[in-house]
Design a protein around this motif. Structure first.
Motif, PDB file in Angstrom:
ATOM      1  N   GLU A 157       0.784  -1.224   0.000  1.00 53.65           N
ATOM      2  CA  GLU A 157       0.000   0.000   0.000  1.00 53.65           C
ATOM      3  C   GLU A 157       0.826   1.289   0.000  1.00 53.65           C
ATOM      4  OE1 GLU A 157      -3.542   2.037   2.652  1.00 53.65           O
ATOM      5  OE2 GLU A 157      -3.453  -0.138   2.385  1.00 53.65           O
ATOM      6  N   ARG A 161       0.129   4.691  -2.308  1.00 58.50           N
ATOM      7  CA  ARG A 161      -0.281   5.976  -1.718  1.00 58.50           C
ATOM      8  C   ARG A 161       0.705   7.091  -2.088  1.00 58.50           C
ATOM      9  NH1 ARG A 161      -4.560   6.197   1.391  1.00 58.50           N
ATOM     10  NH2 ARG A 161      -5.464   4.276   2.205  1.00 58.50           N
ATOM     11  N   SER A 217      -8.519  -4.633  -2.193  1.00 59.59           N
ATOM     12  CA  SER A 217      -9.488  -3.847  -1.428  1.00 59.59           C
ATOM     13  C   SER A 217     -10.095  -2.770  -2.321  1.00 59.59           C
ATOM     14  CB  SER A 217      -8.828  -3.194  -0.208  1.00 59.59           C
ATOM     15  OG  SER A 217      -7.951  -2.155  -0.609  1.00 59.59           O
ATOM     16  N   GLU A 218     -11.310  -2.382  -1.979  1.00 58.65           N
ATOM     17  CA  GLU A 218     -11.986  -1.316  -2.719  1.00 58.65           C
ATOM     18  C   GLU A 218     -11.230   0.001  -2.577  1.00 58.65           C
ATOM     19  OE1 GLU A 218     -14.593  -1.377  -4.772  1.00 58.65           O
ATOM     20  OE2 GLU A 218     -14.603  -3.563  -4.590  1.00 58.65           O
ATOM     21  N   GLU A 219     -10.645   0.215  -1.398  1.00 58.78           N
ATOM     22  CA  GLU A 219      -9.908   1.459  -1.170  1.00 58.78           C
ATOM     23  C   GLU A 219      -8.717   1.563  -2.116  1.00 58.78           C
ATOM     24  OE1 GLU A 219      -7.876   4.003   2.494  1.00 58.78           O
ATOM     25  OE2 GLU A 219      -8.258   1.861   2.733  1.00 58.78           O
ATOM     26  N   ARG A 220      -7.960   0.461  -2.256  1.00 59.63           N
ATOM     27  CA  ARG A 220      -6.811   0.516  -3.143  1.00 59.63           C
ATOM     28  C   ARG A 220      -7.234   0.658  -4.598  1.00 59.63           C
ATOM     29  NH1 ARG A 220      -1.925  -3.599  -2.203  1.00 59.63           N
ATOM     30  NH2 ARG A 220      -2.344  -2.776  -0.130  1.00 59.63           N
TER      31      ARG A 220
END
Length: 233
Positions: A157, A161, A217-220
């Motif tokens: 991650e 980011r 993940s949906e966030e990534r």
């Protein structure tokens, strides 16, 4: 940054002699301003001790040999985010100004920069920010191609980011032309062009595309989608 890398940097500079004086321009530097820098061991010097010298070094205060003595401490403090002034881009730019590729300590500096970059990619948030770190390495004349190739792996991650931060906050488009906001870039130089080409020429987009397939993940997925949009202008 591991302590081993820092220790190896200091060992490489161990035979650099402390200057007897660090003379400055009489209009800009007080006659005894160098005394606090020379009366204590190098590693005991604080960011407050070195900030003014770091900003003026090579221009109005001291020469390349003086800077080489202080270089490992300046590198340690600036990469740790402890040196608020001068900016890390200025410190690394002074390395280039002092001619570090011709120093006997070149290999140690290269290893330190490589470790600094890997450590930056591995942690988010990170101080200094990714745009400052990348620009600083460019200002030093470091090999950016290998650093960008490492980033393309987008392993985990934090690198995602960091790329999101750079692409959405630092990369701007004007009349279809991309540019980076960081004012320390030499926009006419090859390092700047290399980063722009990497961001907008397909390599970064390909890395993002590959990361989509691995996203868990949906966030990534959301971060990657925003990066992809920013890179496309």
């Amino acid at each position: 940054m591991t302590s081993d890398i820092v220790e190896r940097l200091y060992r490489a500079f161990a035979d650099v002699r402390r200057p007897a004086r660090v003379e400055g321009c009489p209009c800009c530097v007080e006659p005894d301003a160098d005394r606090p820098l020379l009366t204590r061991p190098l590693r005991a010097l604080t960011a407050q001790d070195l900030s003014r010298y770091g900003a003026k070094a090579l221009n109005t205060w001291g020469g390349a040999d003086d800077f080489r003595y202080f270089a490992p401490r300046l590198l340690e403090l600036s990469t740790a985010g402890d040196l608020d002034w001068p900016d890390i881009e200025i410190v690394f730019g002074k390395l280039a100004q002092a001619g570090w590729p011709q120093w006997p300590q070149r290999r140690a500096i290269e290893e330190f920069m490589a470790a600094f970059w890997s450590d930056t990619l591995a942690r988010h948030p990170r101080r200094p920010r990714i745009d400052a770190v990348l620009c600083a390495l460019g200002c030093a004349g470091a090999d950016l191609a290998v650093r960008l190739t490492e980033w393309e792996e987008l392993a985990g991650e934090p690198p995602v980011r960091h790329l999101h931060e750079l692409a959405t906050s630092e990369l701007t488009w004007s009349r279809g032309r991309p540019r980076l906001r960081n004012a320390f870039w030499d926009t006419t130089g090859p390092q700047y062009r290399e980063v722009i080409d990497w961001l907008t020429g397909g390599a970064a987009a390909a890395a993002v595309s590959a990361a989509f397939a691995r996203a868990d993940s949906e966030e990534r997925l959301g971060l990657l989608a925003e990066i992809d949009q920013a890179l496309a202008g």
